[in-house]
Scaffold this active site. Structure first.
Site, PDB file in Angstrom:
ATOM      1  N   HIS A  66       0.876  -1.177   0.000  1.00 32.89           N
ATOM      2  CA  HIS A  66       0.000   0.000   0.000  1.00 32.89           C
ATOM      3  C   HIS A  66       0.914   1.229   0.000  1.00 32.89           C
ATOM      4  CE1 HIS A  66      -2.911   2.879   1.666  1.00 32.89           C
ATOM      5  NE2 HIS A  66      -3.871   2.007   1.399  1.00 32.89           N
ATOM      6  N   ASP A 120       2.931  -4.778   8.135  1.00 32.97           N
ATOM      7  CA  ASP A 120       1.701  -4.000   7.999  1.00 32.97           C
ATOM      8  C   ASP A 120       0.544  -5.005   8.060  1.00 32.97           C
ATOM      9  OD1 ASP A 120      -0.602  -2.891   7.003  1.00 32.97           O
ATOM     10  OD2 ASP A 120       0.284  -2.140   5.144  1.00 32.97           O
ATOM     11  N   GLN A 125      -4.700  -5.327   6.929  1.00 33.44           N
ATOM     12  CA  GLN A 125      -5.686  -6.223   6.329  1.00 33.44           C
ATOM     13  C   GLN A 125      -5.787  -7.550   7.072  1.00 33.44           C
ATOM     14  OE1 GLN A 125      -7.785  -5.442   3.928  1.00 33.44           O
ATOM     15  NE2 GLN A 125      -6.887  -3.422   3.589  1.00 33.44           N
ATOM     16  N   LYS A 134     -10.492  -1.143  10.309  1.00 33.14           N
ATOM     17  CA  LYS A 134     -10.626  -2.268   9.383  1.00 33.14           C
ATOM     18  C   LYS A 134     -11.076  -3.529  10.121  1.00 33.14           C
ATOM     19  CE  LYS A 134      -7.251  -0.699   6.009  1.00 33.14           C
ATOM     20  NZ  LYS A 134      -8.041   0.004   4.981  1.00 33.14           N
ATOM     21  N   CYS A 147      -4.736   2.394  -3.838  1.00 36.09           N
ATOM     22  CA  CYS A 147      -3.508   2.909  -3.193  1.00 36.09           C
ATOM     23  C   CYS A 147      -2.335   1.959  -3.383  1.00 36.09           C
ATOM     24  CB  CYS A 147      -3.722   3.194  -1.707  1.00 36.09           C
ATOM     25  SG  CYS A 147      -4.944   4.454  -1.399  1.00 36.09           S
TER      26      CYS A 147
END
Lengths: 143, 411
Positions: free
Chosen positions: B127, B204, B207, B230, B368
């Site tokens: 991202h 990261d 998600q 999220k 993104c």
């Protein structure tokens, strides 16, 4: 028809759709189909409207003192949107294009179809049309 | 093997008031969960309760409300610690979200360790928020960014990763699950290799958090970032997990109240972790409501969530594969409930607009991840991403609508 008459006609058409999103999209795409095509040569970076998320090509020329617009887009809906602008402003004198007050997007609730971000793109199209009108009115007075 | 409880979607859906509405005359089908998920009543109620009963500034006051707000806030730190299985609560820093967590590490760790010619390894499927912060620090320090390539299937090419690793590698930063493709990366293996090369690694997990159980100790992640919004929590809150010794080594990222021990014009001493990184009054209300989101996810359980979402993914793929011109983008073996695709000959924007006209919310565009779209030779995709409250009936309605819409384009 004058620019205002063209706008009135477009607004009336949308009123018939009674806010139905699918019918509106269908109508917008049909308007896009009505646009005269542009050549591969005209589909150049030079003719791209800057500030649009989709690709929009816009070309203007002067014929008998009136502006002829040609346009295309890589998306069917955007093509319909630019087609509306062309419909309203085509075959008008540059000075009339420049002094026109474009109010139909607001009246037909265009933000619903294009979203807030994309309304910047629509504003870019109008800006580009005005640039053309300025350039062509100079050309006209020099002729 | 532990028994995974079957999910009663209709009961779960009742917990999400927003889902009970019509959009453009159709029942809302919300398939934009990878961008942000919706919030259960418990999260909304936590915000209302906090502002109705407990609000005050935290850590400083002596009075009852200050104590309530402080203990509520610190309680969520412990919940977040358990959620990612950190060793201690001090290793959890509250941030505005994953983006801020990554910027914090790039600035407070990257700027301190990177020297000219050092290397940072990212991947082609990051991202923008896991690219730009590193570009900024790399430019400042004269460091070099190396990129793990992605295969046509949308998987990382790990042999290439191994070739990129060297004694120059100081930082590896990588997503756990790709937001655009849904690919679940083999982070355990990637972390091990980074450590072998002497590099530190940031994961990261934006998600990953709503879909699978995160265990920073098992992974041995140095840093891990995630966002509340999220995973059914409020926007504007996230966490950064960091190993204690790394957080202690790092200098503060921002100056202000909370992050200091003593301030004099002759000099200032900084507070201990985690407060050293939490300058100013934090987003107390949303942190507290984030606690309700953690509760929600843990109450249902990651196993149950995963089983349900896998069923939705398989059902959707089965339906979409019947559609002529369906071109999936990213077909990794190990995938979360994200489907990125195009329909041959129709622009994703047009399809997105038509789906919205039928009450179906998907994402269109580059998500993104422009470098990934460049790699795939695409301008963008349509992305449908599923959450715990999505139902098989919604998948049917999505596939049916898509087939009907395509007909309008003369396909």
């Amino acid at each position: 028809m004058t620019i205002d008459e063209q706008q009135k006609q477009l607004i009336a058409q949308f009123q018939l759709l009674d806010g139905d999103m699918e019918m509106a999209l269908q109508y917008i795409m049909e308007l896009g189909e009505e646009l005269p095509g542009i050549t591969d040569e005209e589909r150049s970076d030079e003719n791209i409207v800057k500030g649009c998320q989709s690709k929009v090509w816009l070309i203007a020329s002067l014929e008998n003192g009136k502006i002829q617009f040609k346009a295309d887009s890589n998306t069917a809906i955007t093509k319909g949107l630019v087609s509306m602008l062309v419909k309203v402003l085509n075959h008008q004198r540059p000075e009339d294009v420049l002094s026109a007050e474009i109010h139909f997007p607001e009246k037909i609730g265009m933000n619903r179809f294009i979203g807030t971000q994309r309304s910047n793109g629509f504003a870019s199209m109008i800006k580009q049309i005005n640039y053309y009108a300025v350039a062509l009115s100079t050309e006209k007075s020099n002729a | 093997m532990t028994q995974v409880a079957a999910l009663d979607v209709s009961t779960i859906r009742k917990e999400f008031p927003i889902l009970n509405q019509e959009v453009n005359g159709y029942p809302l089908v919300y398939f934009d969960n990878a961008a942000s998920s919706q919030k259960p009543k418990s999260v909304i109620q936590a915000l209302v309760d906090y502002y109705s009963k407990d609000h005050s500034n935290i850590h400083r006051g002596l009075h009852t409300l200050a104590e309530r707000a402080t203990s509520g806030y610190e309680q969520v730190r412990k919940m977040a610690q358990t959620f990612v299985n950190a060793d201690e609560p001090e290793e959890i820093i509250f941030t505005r979200g994953t983006t801020e967590s990554i910027n914090l590490v790039a600035q407070a760790y990257g700027r301190k360790v990177l020297e000219e010619g050092d290397e940072i390894i990212l991947s082609e499927m990051e991202h923008h928020s896991n690219i730009v912060p590193w570009q900024m620090v790399a430019e400042e320090k004269g460091a070099i960014i190396k990129v793990i390539p992605v295969s046509n299937f949308g998987e990382l090419i790990l042999e290439e990763y191994e070739n990129l690793l060297s004694e120059k590698t100081k930082i590896v930063a990588l997503n756990y699950i790709s937001n655009s493709l849904g690919t679940i990366n083999s982070v355990q293996e990637i972390i091990e290799k980074a450590h072998h090369a002497g590099a530190k690694i940031l994961i990261d997990a934006a998600q990953a958090a709503p879909h699978l159980k995160i265990d920073v100790q098992e992974l041995e992640a140095d840093f891990l970032a995630l966002s509340s919004h999220k995973m059914y929590g409020p926007t504007g809150v996230g966490i950064l997990y960091g190993k204690r010794e790394l957080l202690e080594y790092m200098d503060p990222y921002q100056g202000g109240g909370e992050m200091i021990k003593e301030v004099h014009f002759s000099g200032t001493t900084y507070n201990d972790i985690p407060y050293k990184f939490e300058a100013g009054t934090p987003n107390i209300a949303d942190v507290i409501a984030f606690g309700a989101a953690i509760d929600f996810v843990e109450r249902i359980g990651h196993d149950t969530i995963q089983t349900h979402e896998k069923e939705l993914l398989e059902k959707a793929m089965e339906g979409l594969n019947q559609i002529e011109g369906f071109e999936p983008v990213g077909v990794a073996k190990n995938k979360a409930s994200v489907i990125s695709f195009n329909i041959n000959g129709i622009h994703s924007y047009d399809l997105g607009m038509w789906l919205d006209a039928r009450g179906i919310a998907v994402r269109t565009g580059h998500h993104c991840t422009q470098p990934l779209m460049d790699r795939m030779g695409l301008e963008g995709t349509i992305r449908a991403s599923f959450a715990v409250y999505n139902s098989p009936e919604e998948i049917d309605s999505f596939v049916d609508s898509l087939s009907q819409i395509i007909k309008k384009f003369g396909k």
